[in-house]
Structure formats: structure tokens, C-alpha cells
Enzyme design. Structure first.
Site, PDB file in Angstrom:
ATOM      1  N   LEU A  56       0.695  -1.201  -0.160  1.00  0.00           N
ATOM      2  CA  LEU A  56      -0.023   0.119  -0.106  1.00  0.00           C
ATOM      3  C   LEU A  56       0.925   1.172  -0.056  1.00  0.00           C
ATOM      4  CD1 LEU A  56      -2.709   1.212  -0.074  1.00  0.00           C
ATOM      5  CD2 LEU A  56      -2.628   1.116   2.453  1.00  0.00           C
ATOM      6  N   CYS A  57       1.788   1.234   0.943  1.00  0.00           N
ATOM      7  CA  CYS A  57       2.905   2.397   1.098  1.00  0.00           C
ATOM      8  C   CYS A  57       3.419   2.797  -0.523  1.00  0.00           C
ATOM      9  CB  CYS A  57       3.834   2.257   1.933  1.00  0.00           C
ATOM     10  SG  CYS A  57       2.905   2.010   3.547  1.00  0.00           S
ATOM     11  N   SER A  58       3.946   1.746  -0.891  1.00  0.00           N
ATOM     12  CA  SER A  58       4.757   1.798  -2.270  1.00  0.00           C
ATOM     13  C   SER A  58       3.855   2.115  -3.614  1.00  0.00           C
ATOM     14  CB  SER A  58       5.549   0.527  -2.437  1.00  0.00           C
ATOM     15  OG  SER A  58       6.572   0.273  -1.703  1.00  0.00           O
TER      16      SER A  58
END
Length: 92
Positions: A56-58
Site C-alpha cells: 500500500l505504501c509503495s
């Protein structure tokens, strides 16, 4: 803890790798950095992610800050910081 617009950043130390092995590009020599000194006199956009390279962060968190970096700087940001709980080698 929430840091509101206009508040001073709390005292603390972060670790950052600013040197890289010329042969393989691996980060080396992590150094402690004084947060308040690094931010002195600057407007910082600060965001955090739960972990570097998490799906999700990437795919959703980080790209928006990269995509809009010029607009953030045009709006007055001097620097954009991404913080995570990973070690300095991963974050490099």
C-alpha cells in the site's frame, strides 16, 4: 502524536544513510541526524508510512508525494520527508 501546521518539530534523532558503495550502490555508514537542527528555518512536509516497500505504501502513499513534489515546493515546502520504522539501510 500530531504535528500541526506551524508547530515546531519535536527534538529527536533519525538515522540516515547518505553514502553509497560506488561498486554496488549499497547504503553505508548510517549517521544520526538531529531532527530539530535539520528542520531549522525550513518548512517541512512530513509523512510517515508503516514500512518501506509495503504494497500500500509503495503503490499509494509515496507516489503521490513524488508526483506532487513540485507543487508542494511551489506552495512553500523546502523539503519533503518520509519516515518509517525501518532501519536506515532499508530507507536509503
Amino acid at each position: 502524536m500530531t504535528i500541526e501546521v506551524g508547530q515546531q518539530i519535536p527534538d529527536g534523532k533519525l538515522t540516515e544513510c547518505v553514502e553509497f558503495d560506488p561498486q554496488n550502490g549499497c547504503p553505508m555508514n548510517p549517521s544520526p541526524m538531529d531532527v530539530r537542527e535539520m528542520a531549522k528555518g525550513k518548512t517541512i512536509v512530513l509523512f510517515t508510512v508503516p514500512g518501506a516497500f509495503t504494497p500500500l505504501c509503495s503503490s499509494q502513499h509515496l507516489p503521490g508525494f513524488v508526483e506532487h513534489a513540485d507543487a508542494l515546493k511551489a506552495a512553500g515546502a523546502d523539503e519533503i520527508w518520509c519516515l518509517a520504522v525501518n532501519d536506515a539501510f532499508v530507507m536509503a
